[in-house]
Motif scaffolding. Sequence first.
Motif, PDB file in Angstrom:
ATOM      1  N   LEU A   1      38.161   8.057 -22.603  1.00 26.00           N
ATOM      2  CA  LEU A   1      37.672   9.275 -23.245  1.00 26.00           C
ATOM      3  C   LEU A   1      36.172   9.466 -23.030  1.00 26.00           C
ATOM      4  CD1 LEU A   1      39.725   8.783 -26.500  1.00 26.00           C
ATOM      5  CD2 LEU A   1      40.064  10.649 -24.872  1.00 26.00           C
ATOM      6  N   VAL A   2      35.407   8.383 -23.155  1.00 23.47           N
ATOM      7  CA  VAL A   2      33.959   8.469 -22.952  1.00 23.47           C
ATOM      8  C   VAL A   2      33.630   8.869 -21.516  1.00 23.47           C
ATOM      9  CG1 VAL A   2      31.850   7.076 -22.830  1.00 23.47           C
ATOM     10  CG2 VAL A   2      33.361   6.885 -24.822  1.00 23.47           C
ATOM     11  N   GLU A   3      34.451   8.378 -20.571  1.00 27.99           N
ATOM     12  CA  GLU A   3      34.212   8.669 -19.159  1.00 27.99           C
ATOM     13  C   GLU A   3      34.842   9.982 -18.704  1.00 27.99           C
ATOM     14  OE1 GLU A   3      35.738   5.187 -17.266  1.00 27.99           O
ATOM     15  OE2 GLU A   3      34.316   3.854 -18.295  1.00 27.99           O
ATOM     16  N   GLY A   4      35.530  10.682 -19.613  1.00 30.12           N
ATOM     17  CA  GLY A   4      36.135  11.958 -19.273  1.00 30.12           C
ATOM     18  C   GLY A   4      37.413  11.856 -18.485  1.00 30.12           C
ATOM     19  N   ARG A   5      38.091  10.711 -18.569  1.00 29.50           N
ATOM     20  CA  ARG A   5      39.356  10.510 -17.861  1.00 29.50           C
ATOM     21  C   ARG A   5      40.526  10.734 -18.806  1.00 29.50           C
ATOM     22  NH1 ARG A   5      40.240   5.627 -17.190  1.00 29.50           N
ATOM     23  NH2 ARG A   5      38.403   4.559 -18.024  1.00 29.50           N
ATOM     24  N   PRO A   6      41.725  11.055 -18.303  1.00 31.72           N
ATOM     25  CA  PRO A   6      42.900  11.146 -19.170  1.00 31.72           C
ATOM     26  C   PRO A   6      43.172   9.818 -19.859  1.00 31.72           C
ATOM     27  CG  PRO A   6      43.341  12.169 -17.053  1.00 31.72           C
ATOM     28  CD  PRO A   6      42.022  11.471 -16.911  1.00 31.72           C
ATOM     29  N   ALA A   7      43.470   9.870 -21.144  1.00 32.66           N
ATOM     30  CA  ALA A   7      43.787   8.682 -21.939  1.00 32.66           C
ATOM     31  C   ALA A   7      45.294   8.667 -22.163  1.00 32.66           C
ATOM     32  CB  ALA A   7      43.034   8.714 -23.255  1.00 32.66           C
ATOM     33  N   GLU A   8      45.983   7.788 -21.464  1.00 30.29           N
ATOM     34  CA  GLU A   8      47.445   7.796 -21.443  1.00 30.29           C
ATOM     35  C   GLU A   8      48.033   6.736 -22.380  1.00 30.29           C
ATOM     36  OE1 GLU A   8      49.004   7.506 -17.536  1.00 30.29           O
ATOM     37  OE2 GLU A   8      47.759   9.113 -16.726  1.00 30.29           O
ATOM     38  N   VAL A   9      49.045   7.163 -23.140  1.00 27.90           N
ATOM     39  CA  VAL A   9      49.835   6.255 -23.973  1.00 27.90           C
ATOM     40  C   VAL A   9      51.296   6.509 -23.612  1.00 27.90           C
ATOM     41  CG1 VAL A   9      50.456   5.548 -26.301  1.00 27.90           C
ATOM     42  CG2 VAL A   9      48.126   6.323 -25.816  1.00 27.90           C
ATOM     43  N   ARG A  10      51.930   5.527 -23.010  1.00 25.84           N
ATOM     44  CA  ARG A  10      53.264   5.730 -22.440  1.00 25.84           C
ATOM     45  C   ARG A  10      54.407   5.324 -23.356  1.00 25.84           C
ATOM     46  NH1 ARG A  10      51.533   3.418 -16.482  1.00 25.84           N
ATOM     47  NH2 ARG A  10      50.227   5.208 -15.892  1.00 25.84           N
ATOM     48  N   ALA A  11      54.086   4.801 -24.536  1.00 23.66           N
ATOM     49  CA  ALA A  11      55.130   4.479 -25.516  1.00 23.66           C
ATOM     50  C   ALA A  11      54.623   4.902 -26.885  1.00 23.66           C
ATOM     51  CB  ALA A  11      55.459   2.994 -25.474  1.00 23.66           C
ATOM     52  N   ALA A  12      54.359   6.181 -27.017  1.00 23.07           N
ATOM     53  CA  ALA A  12      53.622   6.713 -28.160  1.00 23.07           C
ATOM     54  C   ALA A  12      54.365   6.603 -29.480  1.00 23.07           C
ATOM     55  CB  ALA A  12      53.249   8.170 -27.898  1.00 23.07           C
ATOM     56  N   ASP A  13      55.693   6.475 -29.449  1.00 29.47           N
ATOM     57  CA  ASP A  13      56.451   6.454 -30.694  1.00 29.47           C
ATOM     58  C   ASP A  13      56.624   5.058 -31.287  1.00 29.47           C
ATOM     59  OD1 ASP A  13      56.712   9.159 -30.400  1.00 29.47           O
ATOM     60  OD2 ASP A  13      58.767   9.101 -29.628  1.00 29.47           O
ATOM     61  N   LEU A  14      56.196   4.025 -30.574  1.00 31.75           N
ATOM     62  CA  LEU A  14      56.336   2.665 -31.101  1.00 31.75           C
ATOM     63  C   LEU A  14      55.451   2.479 -32.323  1.00 31.75           C
ATOM     64  CD1 LEU A  14      56.365   0.503 -27.840  1.00 31.75           C
ATOM     65  CD2 LEU A  14      58.306   1.438 -29.113  1.00 31.75           C
ATOM     66  N   LEU A  15      56.006   1.879 -33.366  1.00 31.53           N
ATOM     67  CA  LEU A  15      55.266   1.658 -34.607  1.00 31.53           C
ATOM     68  C   LEU A  15      54.647   0.264 -34.577  1.00 31.53           C
ATOM     69  CD1 LEU A  15      54.687   3.139 -37.285  1.00 31.53           C
ATOM     70  CD2 LEU A  15      56.599   1.866 -38.279  1.00 31.53           C
ATOM     71  N   ARG A  16      53.323   0.212 -34.741  1.00 29.51           N
ATOM     72  CA  ARG A  16      52.605  -1.052 -34.663  1.00 29.51           C
ATOM     73  C   ARG A  16      51.544  -1.123 -35.766  1.00 29.51           C
ATOM     74  NH1 ARG A  16      56.351  -1.814 -31.971  1.00 29.51           N
ATOM     75  NH2 ARG A  16      56.490  -2.580 -29.811  1.00 29.51           N
ATOM     76  N   ASP A  17      51.153  -2.347 -36.084  1.00 28.21           N
ATOM     77  CA  ASP A  17      50.096  -2.585 -37.061  1.00 28.21           C
ATOM     78  C   ASP A  17      48.855  -3.063 -36.321  1.00 28.21           C
ATOM     79  OD1 ASP A  17      48.441  -4.413 -38.868  1.00 28.21           O
ATOM     80  OD2 ASP A  17      49.813  -3.528 -40.333  1.00 28.21           O
ATOM     81  N   PHE A  18      47.792  -2.254 -36.326  1.00 29.32           N
ATOM     82  CA  PHE A  18      46.518  -2.615 -35.707  1.00 29.32           C
ATOM     83  C   PHE A  18      45.481  -2.810 -36.803  1.00 29.32           C
ATOM     84  CE2 PHE A  18      48.364  -1.499 -31.747  1.00 29.32           C
ATOM     85  CZ  PHE A  18      47.519  -1.991 -30.745  1.00 29.32           C
ATOM     86  N   ALA A  19      44.854  -3.979 -36.828  1.00 26.41           N
ATOM     87  CA  ALA A  19      43.832  -4.289 -37.817  1.00 26.41           C
ATOM     88  C   ALA A  19      42.514  -4.589 -37.111  1.00 26.41           C
ATOM     89  CB  ALA A  19      44.241  -5.494 -38.654  1.00 26.41           C
ATOM     90  N   SER A  20      41.408  -4.293 -37.769  1.00 24.74           N
ATOM     91  CA  SER A  20      40.110  -4.658 -37.217  1.00 24.74           C
ATOM     92  C   SER A  20      39.936  -6.166 -37.286  1.00 24.74           C
ATOM     93  CB  SER A  20      38.979  -3.970 -37.988  1.00 24.74           C
ATOM     94  OG  SER A  20      38.834  -4.537 -39.273  1.00 24.74           O
ATOM     95  N   SER A  21      39.157  -6.701 -36.350  1.00 25.99           N
ATOM     96  CA  SER A  21      38.921  -8.149 -36.359  1.00 25.99           C
ATOM     97  C   SER A  21      38.183  -8.566 -37.631  1.00 25.99           C
ATOM     98  CB  SER A  21      38.138  -8.568 -35.112  1.00 25.99           C
ATOM     99  OG  SER A  21      36.927  -7.848 -34.991  1.00 25.99           O
TER     100      SER A  21
END
Length: 295
Positions: free
Chosen positions: A182-202
């Motif tokens: 996104l910062v570089e102006g390129r397409p940001a692709e997510v190929r399994a967008a419906d998968l449910l995941r838990d992402f936590a900050s370190s």
Amino acid sequence: MREGVLLTGATGFVGRAVLAELVARGIPVHATARRPGPVLPGVIWHAADLCEPSARARLIAAAPAARLIHCAWEIEHGQFWTSPANEVWRAVSRDLVAGFLEAGGQRVLALGTCAEYDPLAPSALAEARLVAPITPYGQAKALLQADLAQICGPVLIWARLFHLYGPGEDRRRFVPSLIDALVEGRPAEVRAADLLRDFASSAHVARALVSLIEAGTVGAFDIGSGQSRSLGTLARIIAETAGRPELLRLSHAPGPQDPAELTPNFSALAAAIGLTAEHPEQALTEHVRREIGAA
């Protein structure tokens, strides 16, 4: 007198966040890595290659800590899933923990992974899944838990980490790769967008780990944010925060071994240490803003 914490992998992705949390709480730390990190209050650095038996012995003798947080492992992005190094680190970890306890150590926290669970089990919730890993990485971690349960008995905390993001993360991973595109102006692709995941900050994960070893609790715990979202939702948070939502490309083509949902049992962690859930709408947004500001 033995006091404080011996922290391995203290300059790694998870280890550096744990070190910051220990320092913030004023807990004395014997920090180890192949090369010493920055000078910090209350931190004594020990340069050591833990794969060398003599280095492990010297470390244990030089770092008389009461508690061990073992974060060190070989996690080269894209390779660690199948790397022969997983079995090496299982043996290293087993020997390190045994030596630590023989020298008078009192409590051990070691890192596991959600990859220990069977990804194809029908239950959506991780706590109901069988421990039946399908990758060499997950297998090595699951076997290590069994090893350490025998070695440690009732002084072991086993922390199964789910998905993380934060400072020092490999730029090829999910969150930083989207930010960079996104910062570089390129397409940001997510190929399994419906998968449910838990992402936590370190930082959130570090708070959980340090709180667990500070408390009197033992056993196995899932470590996550407690607020699962679809990968597409997480990507939208990143894209909107970056101000480039038009670059987001969402599709849904998961692999045959990608579970539809992989979420931690956050209630067990919350009950043990009183940790509150971390909402990605706030925490991930703040992380993206910091990343963009540093770009």
